[in-house]
Scaffold this active site. Structure first.
Site, short mmCIF file in Angstrom:
data_model
loop_
_atom_site.label_atom_id
_atom_site.label_comp_id
_atom_site.label_asym_id
_atom_site.label_seq_id
_atom_site.Cartn_x
_atom_site.Cartn_y
_atom_site.Cartn_z
N HIS A 271 0.84 -1.20 0.00
CA HIS A 271 0.00 0.00 0.00
C HIS A 271 0.87 1.24 0.00
O HIS A 271 1.98 1.25 0.52
CB HIS A 271 -0.96 0.02 1.19
CG HIS A 271 -0.30 -0.22 2.51
ND1 HIS A 271 0.05 -1.48 2.94
CD2 HIS A 271 0.07 0.63 3.50
CE1 HIS A 271 0.60 -1.40 4.14
NE2 HIS A 271 0.64 -0.12 4.50
N HIS B 177 0.87 5.14 1.24
CA HIS B 177 0.24 6.18 2.05
C HIS B 177 0.35 7.49 1.28
O HIS B 177 1.44 7.84 0.80
CB HIS B 177 0.98 6.36 3.38
CG HIS B 177 0.95 5.18 4.29
ND1 HIS B 177 0.04 5.06 5.31
CD2 HIS B 177 1.73 4.07 4.35
CE1 HIS B 177 0.26 3.92 5.97
NE2 HIS B 177 1.27 3.31 5.40
P1 AMP Z 1 1.47 0.26 7.42
O1 AMP Z 1 1.77 0.52 8.86
O2 AMP Z 1 2.40 0.98 6.49
O3 AMP Z 1 1.40 -1.22 7.13
O4 AMP Z 1 0.07 0.90 7.13
C1 AMP Z 1 -1.15 0.27 7.39
C2 AMP Z 1 -2.14 1.36 7.55
O5 AMP Z 1 -3.43 0.82 7.46
C3 AMP Z 1 -2.05 2.08 8.91
O6 AMP Z 1 -1.79 3.46 8.69
C4 AMP Z 1 -3.41 1.83 9.52
O7 AMP Z 1 -3.90 2.93 10.26
C5 AMP Z 1 -4.26 1.55 8.30
N1 AMP Z 1 -5.42 0.75 8.57
C6 AMP Z 1 -5.49 -0.42 9.22
N2 AMP Z 1 -6.76 -0.87 9.25
C7 AMP Z 1 -7.51 0.04 8.60
C8 AMP Z 1 -8.90 0.15 8.29
N3 AMP Z 1 -9.79 -0.79 8.67
N4 AMP Z 1 -9.32 1.22 7.60
C9 AMP Z 1 -8.46 2.18 7.21
N5 AMP Z 1 -7.12 2.13 7.46
C10 AMP Z 1 -6.66 1.07 8.15
#
Ligand code: AMP
Length: 161
Positions: A147, A149
């Protein structure tokens, strides 16, 4: 030699570098929540379905801001900036993280970057934005579905920490 060689279009390098340095007590830099870091460190890298599959399949709610046949973008549940969007490929195809990228992924990786620009524009981030791809435990990755950001709506700092 003076600082002639240290000037870029009339701006001293010291000026450029200092613009990237921010004191550690800057109020505009949200410190990383320890819970997020703990989540990242305790996350096990795996190719199993993640919460993002549930979001793609609309099994759990999310605030979608962009969707097409290849990618989905939704607001991060724990925003780190006024605008914080997570952009994912709908088909993971082994891309648990960027470190798993293979040549066959070049098209979707390019498409994700291009879509990041579309989403940033849609969100009104004309003054700039930041894209981040966390990879692995040291990169603070917590969800093993590649993903991007997209962060914006405030002045970013450097180094990112
Ligand atoms: P990472 O830490 O780079 O793996 O990013 C994962 C991101 O997904 C984090 O910023 C979380 O806040 C976000 N995240 C996890 N679950 C959800 C959800 N249900 N809806 C929206 N964002 C989410």
């Amino acid at each position: 030699m003076g600082d002639k060689g240290n000037k870029v279009k009339g701006i001293s390098r010291v000026g450029i570098i200092s613009s990237h340095l921010v004191s550690s007590n800057s109020s505009s830099t949200p410190p990383m929540a320890s819970s997020e870091m703990e989540a990242a460190i305790s996350a096990t890298p795996s190719d199993s379905p993640t919460i993002f599959d549930k979001i793609i399949n609309k099994e759990i709610p999310s605030n979608v801001v962009y969707e097409d046949d290849k990618v989905l973008a939704f607001r991060d549940i724990a925003p780190q900036a006024p605008v914080h969007i997570v952009l994912i490929p709908k088909v993971k195809d082994g891309l648990t993280g960027l470190s798993k990228a293979e040549e066959r992924h070049c098209e979707i990786l390019g498409y994700l970057l291009y879509t990041a620009k579309i989403v940033a524009k849609q969100e009104g981030l004309e003054d700039g934005f930041r894209i981040v791809i966390n990879d692995g435990p040291n990169g603070c990755q917590s969800v093993y579905h590649l993903h991007i950001h997209i962060l914006g709506g405030r002045q970013m700092n450097w180094p990112p920490g």
